[in-house]
Design an enzyme around this catalytic site. Structure first.
Site, PDB file in Angstrom:
ATOM      1  N   ASN A   1      46.614   4.592 -79.939  1.00 10.75           N
ATOM      2  CA  ASN A   1      46.260   5.016 -78.582  1.00 10.75           C
ATOM      3  C   ASN A   1      46.148   6.534 -78.604  1.00 10.75           C
ATOM      4  OD1 ASN A   1      46.075   5.643 -75.895  1.00 10.75           O
ATOM      5  ND2 ASN A   1      48.090   4.822 -75.326  1.00 10.75           N
TER       6      ASN A   1
ATOM      7  N   LYS B   1      45.299   8.477 -76.267  1.00 10.96           N
ATOM      8  CA  LYS B   1      45.616   9.081 -74.964  1.00 10.96           C
ATOM      9  C   LYS B   1      44.561  10.144 -74.613  1.00 10.96           C
ATOM     10  CE  LYS B   1      50.383   7.734 -75.658  1.00 10.96           C
ATOM     11  NZ  LYS B   1      51.789   7.953 -75.402  1.00 10.96           N
TER      12      LYS B   1
ATOM     13  N   SER C   1      57.166   5.972 -80.351  1.00  7.88           N
ATOM     14  CA  SER C   1      57.576   6.790 -81.500  1.00  7.88           C
ATOM     15  C   SER C   1      57.513   6.051 -82.832  1.00  7.88           C
ATOM     16  CB  SER C   1      58.980   7.375 -81.264  1.00  7.88           C
ATOM     17  OG  SER C   1      58.972   8.189 -80.113  1.00  7.88           O
TER      18      SER C   1
HETATM   19  P1  13P Z   1      54.131   7.667 -79.175  1.00 11.04           P
HETATM   20  O1  13P Z   1      53.865   6.893 -80.447  1.00 11.04           O
HETATM   21  O2  13P Z   1      53.555   9.041 -79.193  1.00 11.04           O
HETATM   22  O3  13P Z   1      55.567   7.611 -78.791  1.00 11.04           O
HETATM   23  O4  13P Z   1      53.326   6.898 -78.019  1.00 11.04           O
HETATM   24  C1  13P Z   1      53.471   5.535 -77.890  1.00 11.04           C
HETATM   25  C2  13P Z   1      52.494   5.027 -76.909  1.00 11.04           C
HETATM   26  O5  13P Z   1      52.618   5.268 -75.725  1.00 11.04           O
HETATM   27  C3  13P Z   1      51.358   4.238 -77.416  1.00 11.04           C
HETATM   28  O6  13P Z   1      50.663   3.645 -76.375  1.00 11.04           O
END
Ligand code: 13P
Length: 252
Positions: free
Chosen positions: A10, A12, A214
């Site tokens: 993801n 984001k 994480s």
């Molecule tokens: P992180 O791996 O950066 O913690 O993010 C997890 C997440 O929200 C994947 O959708």
């Protein structure tokens, strides 16, 4: 029952046009030799076309991070499932905790989005997960069950087959604090047993439940070795081809 694992990145709100294509190319190079799992990347909307183009014929799937439930209309700033599918996506993340937290998503809107995705053949990656306060008060399973109840309302057995679930404890996202493999397995087991109470066994046994929060190259193998953890939804570590490929490798 052996379920092929799925590693989904993801991205984001990272990797805009011009940055996303090179990352997709680098992921393609790094991952092609270690495709021991299904692989998905979820870039921001604007970068979807260049990522789809870069990953054509690789088997790596492209997901959107959100969608609107209507097909078209006066919904400024939104994209429909039809548009997302037409752009070449095959999956869509729905109900991510950041969307619930910052954009007012509720189990009701999440549910409409799940139906909208299925309407056009997009596979929903439906996210659930509790906050730290909810876990500390011992309510984590009840919270997740109620998110499932709401998010999956009106979803029948044939549709469930096309859904992927992602358990992402909010307190583990972007914090470097992963759920322990025991904590994650316990929740994944609880999710599967909740599903068994509502759907036929065969469908539930083949449904994939990803863990997110994480996940990185150092902890992926242990998490992915748990019986009910069928993959990972990766945030930060999915933004570098090398660390993402190492997580894919850990799924083997
Ligand atoms: P992180 O791996 O950066 O913690 O993010 C997890 C997440 O929200 C994947 O959708």
């Amino acid at each position: 029952m052996s379920r092929r694992k799925l590693i989904a990145g993801n991205w984001k709100m990272h990797m805009g046009p011009g940055e996303a294509g090179p990352l997709a190319q680098a992921i393609k190079k790094a991952v092609m030799d270690v495709m021991v799992a299904d692989v998905t990347v979820a870039p921001p909307y604007l970068s979807i076309p260049e990522v789809v183009a870069a990953l054509r014929h690789t088997g790596i799937q492209v997901a959107a991070q959100n969608l609107h439930w209507e097909s078209s209309g006066a919904y400024t700033g939104e994209l429909s499932s039809e548009m997302i599918a037409a752009a070449g996506c095959t999956q869509v993340i729905i109900g991510h905790s950041e969307r619930r937290q910052y954009f007012g998503e509720t189990d009701q809107t999440v549910n409409k989005k799940v139906h909208a995705a299925l309407r056009v053949g997009l596979a929903p990656i439906l996210c659930v997960g509790e906050t730290l306060a909810q876990r500390e008060s011992g309510a984590e399973v009840a919270v997740v069950e109620s998110q499932l109840e709401g998010g999956l309302a009106g979803i029948h057995e044939d549709d469930l087959q096309r859904i992927v679930l992602a358990y992402e404890p909010v307190w583990a996202i972007g914090t470097g604090k992963t759920a322990s493999s025991d904590q994650a397995q316990a929740m994944h087991g609880a999710i599967r047993s909740w599903l068994r109470g509502r759907y036929a066994g065969g469908v539930v046994s083949s449904l994939r439940i990803l863990y997110g929060g994480s996940v990185g190259p150092a902890n992926a193998a242990l998490l992915l070795s748990q019986p009910d953890i069928d993959g990972a939804l990766v945030g930060g570590a999915a933004l570098k081809a090398d660390s993402f490929a190492r997580i894919v490798e850990a799924a083997g």
